[in-house]
Design an enzyme around this catalytic site. Sequence first.
Site, PDB file in Angstrom:
ATOM      1  N   ARG A 112     -37.762 -13.931 -42.669  1.00 24.87           N
ATOM      2  CA  ARG A 112     -37.132 -15.258 -42.684  1.00 24.87           C
ATOM      3  C   ARG A 112     -35.801 -15.298 -43.417  1.00 24.87           C
ATOM      4  NH1 ARG A 112     -42.662 -17.394 -44.703  1.00 24.87           N
ATOM      5  NH2 ARG A 112     -42.456 -15.361 -45.651  1.00 24.87           N
ATOM      6  N   GLN A 125     -37.089  -0.649 -23.812  1.00 24.67           N
ATOM      7  CA  GLN A 125     -37.943   0.424 -24.371  1.00 24.67           C
ATOM      8  C   GLN A 125     -39.223   0.545 -23.524  1.00 24.67           C
ATOM      9  OE1 GLN A 125     -36.586  -1.962 -27.018  1.00 24.67           O
ATOM     10  NE2 GLN A 125     -34.863  -0.607 -26.736  1.00 24.67           N
ATOM     11  N   LYS A 184     -35.821   1.043 -15.902  1.00 24.94           N
ATOM     12  CA  LYS A 184     -35.959  -0.404 -15.707  1.00 24.94           C
ATOM     13  C   LYS A 184     -34.680  -1.023 -15.152  1.00 24.94           C
ATOM     14  CE  LYS A 184     -37.153  -0.486 -20.034  1.00 24.94           C
ATOM     15  NZ  LYS A 184     -37.488   0.911 -20.317  1.00 24.94           N
ATOM     16  N   GLY A 212     -27.129   9.822 -26.220  1.00 25.36           N
ATOM     17  CA  GLY A 212     -26.801  11.131 -25.644  1.00 25.36           C
ATOM     18  C   GLY A 212     -27.774  12.226 -26.074  1.00 25.36           C
ATOM     19  N   GLY A 256     -40.074   4.481 -22.955  1.00 30.94           N
ATOM     20  CA  GLY A 256     -38.732   4.006 -22.626  1.00 30.94           C
ATOM     21  C   GLY A 256     -38.063   4.940 -21.640  1.00 30.94           C
ATOM     22  N   ASP A 257     -36.865   4.532 -21.193  1.00 31.80           N
ATOM     23  CA  ASP A 257     -36.054   5.338 -20.270  1.00 31.80           C
ATOM     24  C   ASP A 257     -36.745   5.571 -18.935  1.00 31.80           C
ATOM     25  OD1 ASP A 257     -34.186   5.646 -22.381  1.00 31.80           O
ATOM     26  OD2 ASP A 257     -35.408   7.257 -23.197  1.00 31.80           O
ATOM     27  N   GLY A 291     -30.577   1.379 -23.254  1.00 26.84           N
ATOM     28  CA  GLY A 291     -29.455   1.754 -22.389  1.00 26.84           C
ATOM     29  C   GLY A 291     -29.950   1.696 -20.962  1.00 26.84           C
ATOM     30  N   HIS A 292     -29.678   0.593 -20.282  1.00 28.17           N
ATOM     31  CA  HIS A 292     -30.165   0.423 -18.910  1.00 28.17           C
ATOM     32  C   HIS A 292     -29.083   0.861 -17.928  1.00 28.17           C
ATOM     33  CE1 HIS A 292     -33.405  -2.665 -20.323  1.00 28.17           C
ATOM     34  NE2 HIS A 292     -33.604  -1.441 -20.754  1.00 28.17           N
TER      35      HIS A 292
END
Length: 428
Positions: free
Chosen positions: A143, A224, A16, A302, A12-13, A40-41
């Site tokens: 479900r 991610q 993207k 953070g 991730g990070d 967080g994009h």
Amino acid sequence: MKVDVLLGLQWGDEGKGKIVDVLTRKYDIIARFQGGPNAGHTLEFDGIKHVLHTIPSGIFHPGTKNLIGNGVVIDPVIFCKEIADLKVHNVNVKEALLISRKAHLILPTHRILDAASEAAKGKNKIGSTLKGIGPTYMDKTGRNGLRVGDIELEDFKERYESLKAKHEQLLSHYEFDYKEQLAELEPAWFEAVEIMRELTLIDSEHYLHTALADGKKVLAEGAQGSLLDIDFGSYPFVTSSTTTCAGSCTGLGIAPNRIERVFGIFKAYCTRVGSGPFPTELFDEDGAYLQEKGHEFGATTGRPRRCGWLDIPALKYAVSINGVTNLIMMKADVMSGFDTIKVCTKYRYKSEEIEHLPYSIDESLIEPVYEEIPGWKDDLTGLDNLEDAPQALKDYLAYVEEKIGVPISILSVGPNRTQTIELEKLSL
Ligand code: IMP
């Protein structure tokens, strides 16, 4: 028309958000297919930094439709805060944003269960972002979940109460004091659900099929990274969704033969936030240098990100699982400053050298084997074409391409939209 997919190849990070934003003008629809506000994009343009958690990264381009697919989990409160921030920037959310009725809702008790479960794990905790992601996907596959479409039903409140009661039963097994927190979270949650009722809720799989039949171009946006995938990531230190390419099929309702390009994003080095094995992690001043220069702190929590050298076996693994057709290398500018850089090309595993990712990548079992290659010291942040790049960077790109066997199509040399170099004509 076909669908292109863009996803992260590491933990991730990878950046993207920035690349989706750059590519958006070539597509009619940007569709997020999994994950939730654990993401967080970050997008930067015109001197402003925007962080999106649930909303697709095409939202700032007028005319582009942005779809939140059925594979996503939504926390109404975080989502509505994002919407409020967008309105300040004059984004017409009602028109530009479409939400699948089949996306699942994160309840306040999902967040509380996440915190209770992590606390109970003690030193084995996952390092979750505590946004309620795991418990919400558990209710989906169990479900029991509530879906966005349920907010249009008359008995929504009863459904909510019934799921909350289940959660409270579960919480009684943990020694976890939550009543006060729940009383605080609930009113804001219901207010946000009211706001969601005014948005454009759709049967998104039908919408996408019609759009594709009408010749519209779709970019599926992942969240991610592949090494956090529920099946193929470093389990159990993973997230709870399918972050790999298959997730775009289940998370949007598109067939595998609809997929054309798969853009795989990776950093010129590696980072990981949260717990779990990280074979090339650096604990020395090189790691500290990457963390500081790359501003490697989580956009959602953070938290400082752990940093390490590029891991070729892990990257190769992610490329195969996803069927990556085009690589995108991020943060090459952060790598400036080293005399030499290390690249992990193999692992030493049970006294053997292996080039693939084994069942467990626990540090007690595997040790990275590095090759050392020349680094570069030039400031790359103003670079706008490959010809002017330092030879060592050109060699690094060629080295990675040769090891992975897929071309690097885009190189990013800074957080801004403009700091992006197309290395080959993509003709999207
Ligand atoms: P969760 O999905 O919030 O439960 O977190 C599970 C693991 O995935 C933790 O190690 C998190 O730090 C990591 N994680 C979740 N979302 C992201 C992300 O968007 N970027 C990087 N790591 C993430």
